[in-house]
Design a protein around this motif. Structure first.
Motif, PDB file in Angstrom:
ATOM      1  N   LEU A 154       0.832  -1.127  -0.314  1.00  0.00           N
ATOM      2  CA  LEU A 154       0.572  -0.066  -0.192  1.00  0.00           C
ATOM      3  C   LEU A 154       1.053   1.416   0.071  1.00  0.00           C
ATOM      4  N   GLY A 182      -2.442   4.411   2.157  1.00  0.00           N
ATOM      5  CA  GLY A 182      -2.368   3.156   3.057  1.00  0.00           C
ATOM      6  C   GLY A 182      -2.055   2.640   4.096  1.00  0.00           C
ATOM      7  N   ALA A 205      -6.695   2.278   2.122  1.00  0.00           N
ATOM      8  CA  ALA A 205      -5.937   2.330   0.835  1.00  0.00           C
ATOM      9  C   ALA A 205      -6.722   3.355   0.101  1.00  0.00           C
ATOM     10  N   ARG A 245      -9.796  -1.763  -3.477  1.00  0.00           N
ATOM     11  CA  ARG A 245      -8.883  -1.844  -2.519  1.00  0.00           C
ATOM     12  C   ARG A 245      -8.707  -2.316  -1.096  1.00  0.00           C
ATOM     13  N   ALA A 246      -8.920  -1.532   0.027  1.00  0.00           N
ATOM     14  CA  ALA A 246      -9.199  -1.998   1.491  1.00  0.00           C
ATOM     15  C   ALA A 246      -9.586  -3.075   1.541  1.00  0.00           C
TER      16      ALA A 246
END
Length: 455
Positions: free
Chosen positions: A404, A408, A427, A432-433
Motif C-alpha cells: 500500500l 494506505g 487504501a 482495494r482496502a
C-alpha cells in the motif's frame, strides 16, 4: 470472573446484568474505598448524581443514592444531564464524587454507571479494582446524623449551560447560523438547544422529545440518516448529532455529508493552533484515526500523538504531556481547557464558532482532511493474544503495508472484550482496502484459529 468495570464504567442490560442490588453495592463500595484512599480529606463527603433519559435510570438512580447515603455520603441529585455536565459540576462545586447513570450510545435496554473523582476525572484502574473487591463485604453502618442527606439542585443544568457558552468567549456569536441538533432523545435534549440559542443560532431541534424509551432510537450519532435529511430539508448550515449522554458528537455539512470525529478534530486543531492554545502544536488521537487526518496534520505542521483506542487513553496522554486537544474518530473530543472528558455540545459549539469566525462552510473547513476509504473486518474465534507475535501474520501485515505504501495503512487490533481480532485497512479505493483486509483476515483466521487443526 470477568472484570465488572469496562473501559467506561460498568455497563449491561438494566435489571438483568446491571441490577439495583449491584448499583447499591457499587456505590457503597466506592464510598468506602475512596474514603480509605483519602479522597474525601477526612470531611463528610458529598456526591453528585446525574442520569440520562432511560427509564431504567430512575430506579438505578434511587439505588445509587440509597447506597451512597447509607454509607454516610451527602448526595445532590442533578436529574437528567449530560455526562460531561456531571464531570464539570463535580469540579465546579468542589464535590468529592460524581456518578453518572448512562450507557452512552447503547440501545435503551442497557444502562451503566460511571464514577468521577474529585475534579471530575475518571477513576484509576486500581481504584476500580478495589471497589469491585469491596462489594458485598460486611461494613459498619452509620446511624442517626451519620447517614447521608439527599437534596436536589434544580439550577445545575443552567450552570452547566452557562459554562458551555462562556467557553466561547465574550465576543463570540453564532447569529446567522442555522443548525439542526439531533439530541438522540437523550440527556442533551435541553442543554444543547439552550446553549446554541444563547449564542444566537437558529436552532432546529430533532429527536429532542425523550420519553424514557426512545433514547438513541434511530437517532443520534449512530443513526444519522434523519439528520442528513433534516439539514437538506431546512437548508441548514450544519447538523449536529449527539449520543444519549452527549459525550460525543458528529456533524453534517450543508450538503448532507457526514463530518466525522477526525475531521472535527482537525478543524479544532487548526483553530487552536491559530489562537496559540494548541499546546506543543500537538493533537492526541488513537491508532484508528484515518490516514487522511494524519496526513492533514503533518502537512499543517501539527504533531499527532497516537494512543490505544478509548477516550481514557487519549485523556491519559493529554494529562501526561499537558496537551490541550485530543479525540477519537467516533466523535469523542476532549478540550482540556474546558472539560475533563469528551463533551459533544462543547465540541459542536466550538466547530460552529469557527464557522462564524471564518465565514467558511463546514464543508470547506472539513475539506482539510481527505479521508481514505477504511475497511474493518472482525475475525472471531481466534487466539487474539498471538495477533502481534505470530510470524506468518506479522509477515503478511508487513507485506500488505509495503504494497500500500504511503497511500494506505494496515492495523491489527485484538478486541478488549471478545476472542476476536480486528483487521483495519485503509487504501486509495474502497475495493482495494476490502481486498487487502479480506486477505489478511484469511491469514489471521488460518493461523490463530481456536479450533483444533483438521476440524
Amino acid at each position: 470472573m470477568a472484570r465488572l468495570f469496562g473501559t467506561d464504567g460498568v455497563r449491561g442490560v438494566a435489571n438483568l446484568e446491571l441490577t439495583a442490588e449491584i448499583a447499591l453495592e457499587l456505590s457503597v463500595a466506592a464510598a468506602h474505598v475512596l474514603a480509605e484512599a483519602g479522597a474525601f480529606g477526612g470531611h463528610r463527603p458529598r456526591a453528585l448524581v446525574g442520569r440520562d433519559t432511560r427509564a431504567s435510570g430512575e430506579f438505578l438512580e434511587a439505588a445509587v443514592v440509597a447506597g451512597l447515603a447509607s454509607a454516610g455520603v451527602d448526595v445532590v441529585r442533578l436529574g437528567v444531564i449530560p455526562t460531561p455536565g456531571v464531570a464539570h459540576l463535580v469540579g465546579q462545586l468542589d464535590a468529592d464524587l460524581g456518578v453518572m447513570l448512562s450507557a452512552s450510545h447503547n440501545p435503551m435496554p442497557d444502562n451503566g454507571i460511571k464514577f468521577f473523582a474529585t475534579g471530575g476525572v475518571k477513576l484509576d484502574d486500581d481504584i476500580e479494582d478495589a471497589i469491585e473487591q469491596r462489594m458485598a463485604e460486611a461494613w459498619r453502618r452509620p446511624t442517626g446524623a451519620g447517614v447521608g442527606r439527599v437534596t436536589d439542585d434544580p439550577g445545575a443544568i443552567e450552570a452547566y449551560v452557562a459554562h458551555l457558552v462562556a467557553s466561547l468567549g465574550a465576543d463570540s456569536s453564532l447569529e446567522g447560523l442555522s443548525v439542526v441538533i439531533d439530541c438522540a432523545n437523550g440527556a442533551a435534549s435541553m442543554t444543547a438547544l439552550a446553549a446554541f440559542e444563547a449564542q444566537g443560532a437558529e436552532v432546529i431541534p430533532l429527536h429532542a422529545s425523550p420519553d424514557g424509551l426512545n433514547i438513541n432510537l434511530n437517532s443520534g450519532s449512530t443513526h444519522m440518516t434523519s439528520l442528513q435529511e433534516a439539514v437538506l430539508e431546512h437548508r441548514a448550515d450544519l447538523g449536529i448529532a449527539l449520543d444519549g449522554d452527549a459525550d460525543r458528537c458528529l456533524a453534517v455539512d450543508h450538503m448532507g455529508t457526514i463530518v466525522d470525529g477526525d475531521q472535527i478534530l482537525a478543524i479544532l486543531a487548526l483553530a487552536m493552533r491559530e489562537d496559540h492554545t494548541l499546546h506543543g502544536d500537538t493533537v492526541v488521537a488513537t491508532v484508528m484515526s484515518n490516514l487522511g487526518f494524519l496526513n492533514a496534520m503533518r502537512d499543517a505542521g501539527i504533531a499527532v500523538d497516537q494512543t490505544k483506542v478509548g477516550d481514557r487513553y487519549v485523556l491519559e496522554a493529554m494529562n501526561a504531556n499537558g496537551f490541550t486537544l485530543g479525540g477519537e474518530q467516533s466523535g469523542h473530543v476532549i478540550m482540556s481547557e474546558f472539560a475533563t472528558t469528551g463533551d459533544g455540545v462543547l465540541t459542536a459549539l466550538h466547530v460552529a464558532a469557527q464557522m462564524a469566525r471564518t465565514g467558511k462552510s463546514l464543508r470547506k473547513l472539513a475539506s482539510v482532511v481527505t479521508r481514505l476509504p477504511q475497511v474493518l473486518v472482525n475475525v472471531p474465534g481466534v487466539n487474539k493474544a498471538r495477533a502481534g507475535i505470530d510470524p506468518v501474520v506479522n509477515a503478511a501485515v508487513s507485506a500488505a503495508a509495503r504494497e500500500l505504501g504511503r497511500n494506505g495503512r494496515v492495523l491489527l487490533r485484538p478486541s478488549g472484550t471478545e476472542p476476536l481480532v480486528r483487521v483495519m485497512v485503509e487504501a486509495e479505493t474502497a475495493g482495494r482496502a476490502q481486498e487487502v483486509a479480506d486477505r489478511l483476515a484469511d491469514v489471521v483466521r488460518d493461523r490463530l484459529s481456536l479450533e483444533p487443526a483438521g476440524r
